[in-house]
Design a protein around this motif. Structure first.
Motif, PDB file in Angstrom:
ATOM      1  N   GLU A 421      -6.711   0.406  -1.658  1.00 44.53           N
ATOM      2  CA  GLU A 421      -5.829   0.081  -0.704  1.00 44.53           C
ATOM      3  C   GLU A 421      -4.999   0.079   0.006  1.00 44.53           C
ATOM      4  O   GLU A 421      -4.337  -0.804   1.652  1.00 44.53           O
ATOM      5  N   SER A 422      -4.006   1.040  -0.155  1.00 44.09           N
ATOM      6  CA  SER A 422      -2.745   1.452   0.411  1.00 44.09           C
ATOM      7  C   SER A 422      -2.381   3.256   0.253  1.00 44.09           C
ATOM      8  O   SER A 422      -2.883   3.466  -0.831  1.00 44.09           O
ATOM      9  N   VAL A 423      -1.984   3.795   1.030  1.00 42.34           N
ATOM     10  CA  VAL A 423      -1.638   4.861   1.288  1.00 42.34           C
ATOM     11  C   VAL A 423      -0.152   4.584   1.567  1.00 42.34           C
ATOM     12  O   VAL A 423       0.736   4.759   2.331  1.00 42.34           O
ATOM     13  N   THR A 424       0.758   6.127   0.166  1.00 41.71           N
ATOM     14  CA  THR A 424       1.811   5.547   0.906  1.00 41.71           C
ATOM     15  C   THR A 424       2.085   7.336   0.399  1.00 41.71           C
ATOM     16  O   THR A 424       1.906   8.633  -0.115  1.00 41.71           O
ATOM     17  N   VAL A 425       3.249   7.560   2.078  1.00 41.09           N
ATOM     18  CA  VAL A 425       3.346   8.982   2.165  1.00 41.09           C
ATOM     19  C   VAL A 425       4.856   9.167   2.337  1.00 41.09           C
ATOM     20  O   VAL A 425       6.200   8.679   2.306  1.00 41.09           O
ATOM     21  N   PHE A 426       5.288  10.216   0.933  1.00 36.12           N
ATOM     22  CA  PHE A 426       6.911  10.210   0.398  1.00 36.12           C
ATOM     23  C   PHE A 426       7.003  11.895   1.494  1.00 36.12           C
ATOM     24  O   PHE A 426       6.815  13.017   0.738  1.00 36.12           O
ATOM     25  N   VAL A 427       8.156  11.903   2.203  1.00 39.48           N
ATOM     26  CA  VAL A 427       8.545  13.290   2.452  1.00 39.48           C
ATOM     27  C   VAL A 427      10.404  12.959   2.432  1.00 39.48           C
ATOM     28  O   VAL A 427      10.919  12.344   3.196  1.00 39.48           O
ATOM     29  N   ASP A 428      10.185  13.873   1.385  1.00 40.88           N
ATOM     30  CA  ASP A 428      12.203  14.427   1.744  1.00 40.88           C
ATOM     31  C   ASP A 428      12.172  12.717   0.877  1.00 40.88           C
ATOM     32  O   ASP A 428      11.588  13.069  -0.171  1.00 40.88           O
ATOM     33  N   ASN A 429      13.238  12.490   1.314  1.00 37.27           N
ATOM     34  CA  ASN A 429      13.789  10.116   0.701  1.00 37.27           C
ATOM     35  C   ASN A 429      13.211   9.558   1.916  1.00 37.27           C
ATOM     36  O   ASN A 429      13.813   8.336   1.829  1.00 37.27           O
ATOM     37  N   ASP A 430      12.259   9.738   2.509  1.00 38.07           N
ATOM     38  CA  ASP A 430      11.326   8.840   3.798  1.00 38.07           C
ATOM     39  C   ASP A 430      10.505   8.398   3.327  1.00 38.07           C
ATOM     40  O   ASP A 430       9.507   9.144   2.269  1.00 38.07           O
ATOM     41  N   VAL A 431       9.960   6.965   3.030  1.00 41.51           N
ATOM     42  CA  VAL A 431       8.351   6.882   2.670  1.00 41.51           C
ATOM     43  C   VAL A 431       8.262   5.491   3.339  1.00 41.51           C
ATOM     44  O   VAL A 431       9.020   5.043   3.739  1.00 41.51           O
ATOM     45  N   LEU A 432       7.156   6.027   3.451  1.00 40.23           N
ATOM     46  CA  LEU A 432       5.989   5.149   4.624  1.00 40.23           C
ATOM     47  C   LEU A 432       4.679   5.243   4.435  1.00 40.23           C
ATOM     48  O   LEU A 432       4.050   5.697   3.369  1.00 40.23           O
ATOM     49  N   GLU A 433       4.385   3.406   4.024  1.00 48.69           N
ATOM     50  CA  GLU A 433       3.552   2.958   3.626  1.00 48.69           C
ATOM     51  C   GLU A 433       2.097   2.595   4.554  1.00 48.69           C
ATOM     52  O   GLU A 433       2.586   1.494   4.920  1.00 48.69           O
ATOM     53  N   LEU A 434       1.184   2.820   4.151  1.00 46.75           N
ATOM     54  CA  LEU A 434      -0.130   2.166   5.404  1.00 46.75           C
ATOM     55  C   LEU A 434      -1.268   1.401   4.615  1.00 46.75           C
ATOM     56  O   LEU A 434      -1.744   1.614   3.615  1.00 46.75           O
ATOM     57  N   GLN A 435      -0.698   0.341   4.728  1.00 45.23           N
ATOM     58  CA  GLN A 435      -1.571  -0.919   4.326  1.00 45.23           C
ATOM     59  C   GLN A 435      -3.143  -1.202   5.757  1.00 45.23           C
ATOM     60  O   GLN A 435      -2.988  -0.702   6.250  1.00 45.23           O
ATOM     61  N   ARG A 436      -3.556  -2.031   5.041  1.00 43.12           N
ATOM     62  CA  ARG A 436      -5.042  -2.435   5.536  1.00 43.12           C
ATOM     63  C   ARG A 436      -4.785  -3.541   6.102  1.00 43.12           C
ATOM     64  O   ARG A 436      -3.025  -4.137   6.714  1.00 43.12           O
ATOM     65  N   GLY A 437      -5.489  -3.454   7.378  1.00 44.73           N
ATOM     66  CA  GLY A 437      -4.500  -4.112   9.200  1.00 44.73           C
ATOM     67  C   GLY A 437      -4.185  -3.059   9.444  1.00 44.73           C
ATOM     68  O   GLY A 437      -3.184  -3.858  10.152  1.00 44.73           O
TER      69      GLY A 437
END
Length: 500
Positions: A421-437
């Protein structure tokens, strides 16, 4: 000279009994002989007066004695249901007592006529009757059967065929009626009601009210009436009289729930209430298809579930009212493309002159992928399938734990599978989540990348920057972890690349 009165012979006093046995549970009945004196003018056999000594044996016309048996009642063709019972009967007459054999034609054994008694019984006609009964009939019993009647003067025979056939095969009778094959005719069937009680019970006064809101003298007559008139699902609603009947009324207004715009996997909840006596039953329809019962309709929808939803209230089995309460539109969500996670890969920028200027060469060290429902392809090229609903670590920095990539699995499809459903990338103290659409979630704020097709988007983080690029079919996230100088004007970059 005087006419002697005929008397039974020893053979008549103690008639011979013949019993025959054949395969497949075939048994024959006992044959017996009975003397018959016929004097009618049209009878084939005639009695003649004769003279004899006082103690002499009675005699009949020698021409009559020399006649072979005649089969007077022949077996007829019969049709029997599998598992049923078949029976053939045969009767023969002759002056010399006939012997009857009744068996399968292919098992028939003809007797030696010389072995029969050479003397007449003294009567014009002797009758022999025999029968054969076949129990638990099945296909091997089908075929020709022969009645063979013999005495010393000859034989007579008649064949009959046994057909094994279920005349009710494939027949569906309405309501409680049961199929009854017309085996006497060998074809056809009727649908008949079974007997629900003894005849005496039919006249016992014990009023009941059926679920059709009809009063009957007793339960037995209620069931009989329902069967004859094809009333399905008849039941006793209450003992005694029916009382006051109130037709059902739906309390909700037409289109009370309006229009629902849902996505696949969303939950649809509809409510319907009705009053009346007896208490109405609620039935839900999508167009003409029954999709539920009861006051509430709750279901997870797919594209096929779109349409108008109707609530129907029923009592007395036949009294119905209905209202359209909602229209549902379900949007199809395309399955997510494979999520590809690439570990740090060297990016070599060459400062060579001429045609080698500004060439970037990317050679991934390793790649893992998640696709379908879901399938996993690991860095070492092993493939796995896992249908669970949970969060999985897809890739991580096993040395310093500086970065992680998580995948969230949720239910999808109609077969109980799960999808990424989604992929979340954690690098150091930063986070981005890739969602559907192709949406990107950062701290609760969503970025619509499909509005910036083929345009590079830089997302600034506290410690790490991310690059996003949507090409119309796939969203690529890139995070540069390290940059190393490998020589004059040459650099090597370690990256995380996620393709979604």
């Amino acid at each position: 000279t005087r006419a002697e009165t005929e008397r039974p012979t020893k053979e008549e006093e103690y008639p011979t009994t013949y019993v025959y046995t054949s395969e497949n549970a075939v048994t024959t009945g006992d044959s017996y002989s009975s003397p018959q004196q016929t004097t009618e003018a049209d009878d084939t056999f005639t009695t003649y007066p004769y003279t004899t000594e006082a103690e002499a044996e009675p005699t009949v016309d020698p021409e009559v004695v020399k006649q072979p048996p005649v089969i007077t009642i022949a077996p007829v063709n019969i049709t029997v249901a599998p598992g049923g019972t078949g029976r053939f009967d045969c009767e023969a007459k002759a002056a010399m007592t006939p012997q009857i054999t009744l068996t399968r034609k292919d098992q028939l054994s003809r007797p030696n006529l010389e072995s029969f008694n050479a003397f007449s019984s003294g009567h014009v006609s002797q009758t022999t009757i025999n029968s054969i009964t076949i129990n638990n009939v099945d296909e091997p019993n089908e075929g020709w059967y022969t009645c063979l009647a013999c005495n010393r003067q000859g034989c007579d025979e008649v064949d009959a065929y046994l057909t094994v056939l279920d005349l009710c095969e494939g027949v569906t009778c309405p309501g409680e009626k049961q199929c009854v094959g017309n085996y006497a005719a060998g074809h056809g069937h009727t649908c008949e009601c079974p007997s629900y009680c003894d005849r005496a019970d039919m006249f016992a006064s014990d009023f009941v009210c059926s679920n059709y809101c009809e009063e009957q003298f007793n339960e037995c007559l209620m069931k009989d009436d329902a069967c004859r008139n094809d009333k399905f699902g008849i039941e006793v609603m209450n003992k005694g009289r029916c009382g006051k009947i109130e037709n059902p009324e739906i309390l909700e207004e037409e289109f009370a729930h309006g229009v629902f715009e849902l996505e696949e996997g969303d939950e649809l909840i509809l409510e319907c209430n009705a009053i009346g006596f007896p208490e109405p039953e609620i039935v839900w329809y999508r167009h003409d298809e029954i999709v539920g019962h009861g006051n509430y309709l709750i279901k997870s929808v797919s594209v096929a579930d779109g349409g108008e939803y109707t609530c129907e209230a029923v009592n007395c089995m036949t009294t119905k009212v209905s209202k359209i309460l909602a229209a549902v539109v379900v949007k199809e969500i395309p399955p997510p493309p494979p999520a590809i996670v690439t570990t740090a890969a060297p990016v070599i920028t060459s400062t060579e002159p001429a045609s080698f200027d500004n060439i970037i060469v990317e050679t991934p060290r390793a790649t893992c992928a998640v696709y379908g429902d879901p399938h996993f392809l690991t860095y070492d090229k092993n493939a796995y399938t896992y249908m669970g609903l949970c969060d999985n670590v897809l890739a991580m920095d096993c040395e310093s734990a500086r970065w992680f990539v998580y995948g969230r699995m949720r239910a999808c499809g109609k077969t109980g599978g799960s999808c990424l459903e989604s992929v979340t990338v954690f690098v150091d103290n930063d986070v981005l989540e890739l969602q559907r659409g192709w949406l990107v979630n950062r701290n609760g704020k969503k970025l619509v990348t499909k509005d910036s097709k083929n345009k590079e988007i830089i997302v600034k983080g506290n410690d790490q920057d991310f690059t996003l690029l949507f090409d119309g079919a796939m969203l690529t996230l890139t995070a540069t972890l390290h940059t190393r100088k490998t020589g004059p004007g040459t650099f090597e970059h370690d990256k995380i690349v996620v393709r979604w």
